[in-house]
Write an enzyme that holds these catalytic residues in place. Structure first.
Site: not given
Length: 342
Positions: A109, A228
């Site tokens: 990184h 949901e």
């Protein structure tokens, strides 16, 4: 013009003949790189601090372990596989004093180098090999004869061998089996931080929590809100992962599609994008990194406070109970299974 994709034929493991590869740290990425390179025929050693619990793990995996400073002295190519906020201190104490002309530093990184947390000497190569997935997947795919796609970059190319070294390393961990793209430390670092903050972690987490809260505050059962707004998110993410956004839309109902294309832009709108641009500017200017360094050096008080607040959110209690009702789901004690990084 599409970016060039490098594969096995573009990389030569012979670059590492008679060379010793040291990996500093034996956590998520470190252990995967070490084992994959070892099984690719490379000479690999591990560098750890004296009291590290990872020493025995690495030794049990058949790897020779040395104190960090000694590993640096013995190696030709050195990967720093430590957390971003740990790298600078370890580099200053154990790595920099023992670096020699002609060695190569490898990162997975770009933050520490791009934002000058680490000052590299002019007489060493500095490259990046960044698999686009967690270490356990890098390891698993290699064992299965596959590979994790990766990015490579050359920040400092004193020997003129930087690209060959990064491609050889990518081949050793299996990434050239899948495909490797070339980037820069700047591009990898800034896009990675932006993705984490605005979309993958910060954006997604905040969106899920806000949706859950909206339904619960409107009087709906928290269980319905959880299903949901969080549970079914995996289905949608999997469809996008496999086939893109258009492919996901092909697989959902017409009603869901119509709601997607007409209501989605009302949630992620011009104001949202304006805030995203502000976040990107904070990353590019180094403001985020300076804030993170200050927080880490200050004892992580705000960091820990915000994490604890998140753990107490109603969505966590609701989710824990509902997940216990799903025997097909792999249960993971994430906190109890985190690997050591040093």
């Amino acid at each position: 013009m599409p970016a060039k994709v490098y594969t096995d034929k573009d990389a030569d493991l012979g670059v590492f003949n008679k060379k010793t590869l040291a990996i500093i740290g034996y956590g998520s990425q470190g252990h995967a790189h070490a084992l994959n390179l070892k099984e690719s025929g490379c000479k690999v050693i591990i560098g750890l601090y004296a009291a590290s619990k990872s020493r025995k793990v690495a030794e049990d995996h058949g790897l020779k372990v040395y104190d960090t400073a000694e590993a640096v002295k013995r190696a030709d190519v050195i990967m720093i596989a430590l957390p971003d906020m740990v790298q600078a201190d370890v580099y200053k104490k154990d790595i920099a004093p023992n670096l020699k002309k002609g060695q190569c530093l490898v990162f997975s990184h770009g933050l520490a180098v791009h934002f000058d947390l680490i000052k590299v000497p002019a007489d060493v190569d500095v490259v990046m090999v960044a698999p686009k997935g967690p270490g356990h997947m890098v390891r698993r795919l290699y064992v299965e004869g596959k590979g994790m796609p990766a990015l490579i970059a050359v920040h400092q190319n004193k020997s003129r061998q930087g690209k060959k070294i990064s491609l050889a390393w990518a081949k050793g961990i299996g990434s050239t089996r899948a495909g490797v793209l070339q980037t820069t430390f700047k591009e990898e670092c800034e896009t990675d931080l932006f993705g984490e903050q605005a979309v993958l972690c910060g954006g997604a987490s905040a969106l899920v929590q806000a949706g859950f809260e909206t339904l619960v505050e409107a009087g709906y059962q928290p269980e319905m809100a959880y299903f949901e707004c969080l549970h079914e998110l995996k289905l949608i993410c999997d469809l996008m992962y496999e086939s893109g956004i258009a492919g996901m839309r092909f697989s959902i109902s017409e009603t869901a599609k119509f709601g997607d294309i007409t209501r989605g832009p009302r949630i992620i709108n011009k104001d949202t994008k304006k805030e995203m641009k502000k976040i990107l500017k904070e990353i590019q200017s180094g403001k985020f990194t300076r804030e993170w360094v200050k927080e880490h050096k200050g004892g992580l008080k705000k960091y820990n406070k915000l994490l604890k607040e998140g753990e107490k959110h109603q969505i966590e209690k609701t989710g824990a109970r509902l997940r216990s009702m799903m025997p097909w789901m792999t249960k993971k004690n994430i906190k109890g299974s985190q690997a050591s990084y040093a």
